[in-house]
Design a protein around this motif. Sequence first.
Motif, PDB file in Angstrom:
ATOM      1  N   UNK A  36     -13.899  16.745   4.152  1.00 22.83           N
ATOM      2  CA  UNK A  36     -12.678  17.013   3.399  1.00 22.83           C
ATOM      3  C   UNK A  36     -12.338  15.884   2.440  1.00 22.83           C
ATOM      4  N   UNK A  37     -12.722  14.675   2.779  1.00 27.98           N
ATOM      5  CA  UNK A  37     -12.337  13.525   1.974  1.00 27.98           C
ATOM      6  C   UNK A  37     -13.409  13.066   1.000  1.00 27.98           C
ATOM      7  N   UNK A  38     -14.482  13.830   0.790  1.00 29.64           N
ATOM      8  CA  UNK A  38     -15.503  13.459  -0.180  1.00 29.64           C
ATOM      9  C   UNK A  38     -14.884  13.342  -1.566  1.00 29.64           C
ATOM     10  N   UNK A  39     -15.155  12.241  -2.250  1.00 28.53           N
ATOM     11  CA  UNK A  39     -14.666  11.982  -3.609  1.00 28.53           C
ATOM     12  C   UNK A  39     -13.139  11.947  -3.700  1.00 28.53           C
ATOM     13  N   UNK A  40     -12.464  11.615  -2.647  1.00 31.07           N
ATOM     14  CA  UNK A  40     -11.015  11.524  -2.657  1.00 31.07           C
ATOM     15  C   UNK A  40     -10.604  10.126  -2.230  1.00 31.07           C
ATOM     16  N   UNK A  41      -9.311   9.851  -2.332  1.00 26.88           N
ATOM     17  CA  UNK A  41      -8.789   8.533  -2.014  1.00 26.88           C
ATOM     18  C   UNK A  41      -8.900   8.232  -0.521  1.00 26.88           C
ATOM     19  N   UNK A  42      -9.189   6.983  -0.200  1.00 32.02           N
ATOM     20  CA  UNK A  42      -9.175   6.527   1.183  1.00 32.02           C
ATOM     21  C   UNK A  42      -7.852   5.807   1.409  1.00 32.02           C
ATOM     22  N   UNK A  43      -6.880   6.523   1.981  1.00 32.98           N
ATOM     23  CA  UNK A  43      -5.560   5.951   2.213  1.00 32.98           C
ATOM     24  C   UNK A  43      -5.123   6.245   3.636  1.00 32.98           C
ATOM     25  N   UNK A  44      -4.283   5.391   4.160  1.00 33.92           N
ATOM     26  CA  UNK A  44      -3.765   5.544   5.512  1.00 33.92           C
ATOM     27  C   UNK A  44      -2.282   5.869   5.472  1.00 33.92           C
ATOM     28  N   UNK A  45      -1.829   6.536   6.515  1.00 31.83           N
ATOM     29  CA  UNK A  45      -0.425   6.900   6.662  1.00 31.83           C
ATOM     30  C   UNK A  45       0.420   5.638   6.784  1.00 31.83           C
ATOM     31  N   UNK A  46       1.555   5.606   6.097  1.00 31.31           N
ATOM     32  CA  UNK A  46       2.436   4.448   6.159  1.00 31.31           C
ATOM     33  C   UNK A  46       3.175   4.357   7.492  1.00 31.31           C
ATOM     34  N   UNK A  47       3.291   5.471   8.200  1.00 33.50           N
ATOM     35  CA  UNK A  47       4.001   5.474   9.482  1.00 33.50           C
ATOM     36  C   UNK A  47       3.121   5.045  10.643  1.00 33.50           C
ATOM     37  N   UNK A  48       1.914   5.649  10.733  1.00 34.64           N
ATOM     38  CA  UNK A  48       1.095   5.423  11.939  1.00 34.64           C
ATOM     39  C   UNK A  48      -0.284   4.847  11.630  1.00 34.64           C
ATOM     40  N   UNK A  49      -0.559   4.547  10.372  1.00 34.90           N
ATOM     41  CA  UNK A  49      -1.807   3.916   9.935  1.00 34.90           C
ATOM     42  C   UNK A  49      -3.055   4.752  10.243  1.00 34.90           C
ATOM     43  N   UNK A  50      -2.905   6.077  10.336  1.00 39.99           N
ATOM     44  CA  UNK A  50      -4.024   6.990  10.540  1.00 39.99           C
ATOM     45  C   UNK A  50      -4.550   7.426   9.176  1.00 39.99           C
ATOM     46  N   UNK A  51      -5.863   7.539   8.992  1.00 36.53           N
ATOM     47  CA  UNK A  51      -6.388   7.992   7.689  1.00 36.53           C
ATOM     48  C   UNK A  51      -5.902   9.398   7.342  1.00 36.53           C
ATOM     49  N   UNK A  52      -5.462   9.547   6.095  1.00 36.35           N
ATOM     50  CA  UNK A  52      -5.020  10.857   5.622  1.00 36.35           C
ATOM     51  C   UNK A  52      -6.208  11.801   5.468  1.00 36.35           C
ATOM     52  N   UNK A  53      -5.927  13.094   5.555  1.00 38.45           N
ATOM     53  CA  UNK A  53      -6.900  14.143   5.287  1.00 38.45           C
ATOM     54  C   UNK A  53      -6.504  14.797   3.969  1.00 38.45           C
ATOM     55  N   UNK A  54      -7.465  14.923   3.071  1.00 43.47           N
ATOM     56  CA  UNK A  54      -7.214  15.616   1.810  1.00 43.47           C
ATOM     57  C   UNK A  54      -7.048  17.099   2.112  1.00 43.47           C
ATOM     58  N   UNK A  55      -5.910  17.662   1.705  1.00 38.79           N
ATOM     59  CA  UNK A  55      -5.601  19.057   2.017  1.00 38.79           C
ATOM     60  C   UNK A  55      -5.831  19.989   0.841  1.00 38.79           C
ATOM     61  N   UNK A  56      -6.060  19.432  -0.340  1.00 41.17           N
ATOM     62  CA  UNK A  56      -6.327  20.271  -1.502  1.00 41.17           C
ATOM     63  C   UNK A  56      -5.359  19.991  -2.631  1.00 41.17           C
ATOM     64  N   UNK A  57      -5.540  20.734  -3.694  1.00 42.31           N
ATOM     65  CA  UNK A  57      -4.656  20.613  -4.853  1.00 42.31           C
ATOM     66  C   UNK A  57      -3.671  21.769  -4.824  1.00 42.31           C
ATOM     67  N   UNK A  58      -2.387  21.456  -4.969  1.00 39.36           N
ATOM     68  CA  UNK A  58      -1.352  22.481  -4.954  1.00 39.36           C
ATOM     69  C   UNK A  58      -0.726  22.538  -6.334  1.00 39.36           C
ATOM     70  N   UNK A  59      -0.599  23.735  -6.875  1.00 39.23           N
ATOM     71  CA  UNK A  59      -0.021  23.926  -8.202  1.00 39.23           C
ATOM     72  C   UNK A  59       1.386  24.477  -8.062  1.00 39.23           C
TER      73      UNK A  59
END
Length: 107
Positions: A36-59
Amino acid sequence: MKKCPNCKSEMEENFELCWNCNFSLTENKVLDIKDLNDNKKDINCLRCNTPYIYSGEYKFHEGPRIGILGNIFEVFVNREAFDIYVCPKCGKVEFFIPTDDSEYKLE
């Protein structure tokens, strides 16, 4: 609402990925988090420091939708698109400007 064919969880009509089991309706399989995170940002949650999952683009679509004349009013509609990232642990959602949209790139 529609149901996920894999885990039977309820999903929004416009979602192509199950929030519960990562089943992709377009690819007809459960996706691994690293896929899911291929070619996407590597960022962690500010609350629990867990890596985010890219969920898609929403229009987002804002503007009038007035019955039969709705197509005429499309001229006055504002559309924005954002990449959505979700924390699988605490459920926090973050919106970011799309990474592949050249309109938003800084020079």
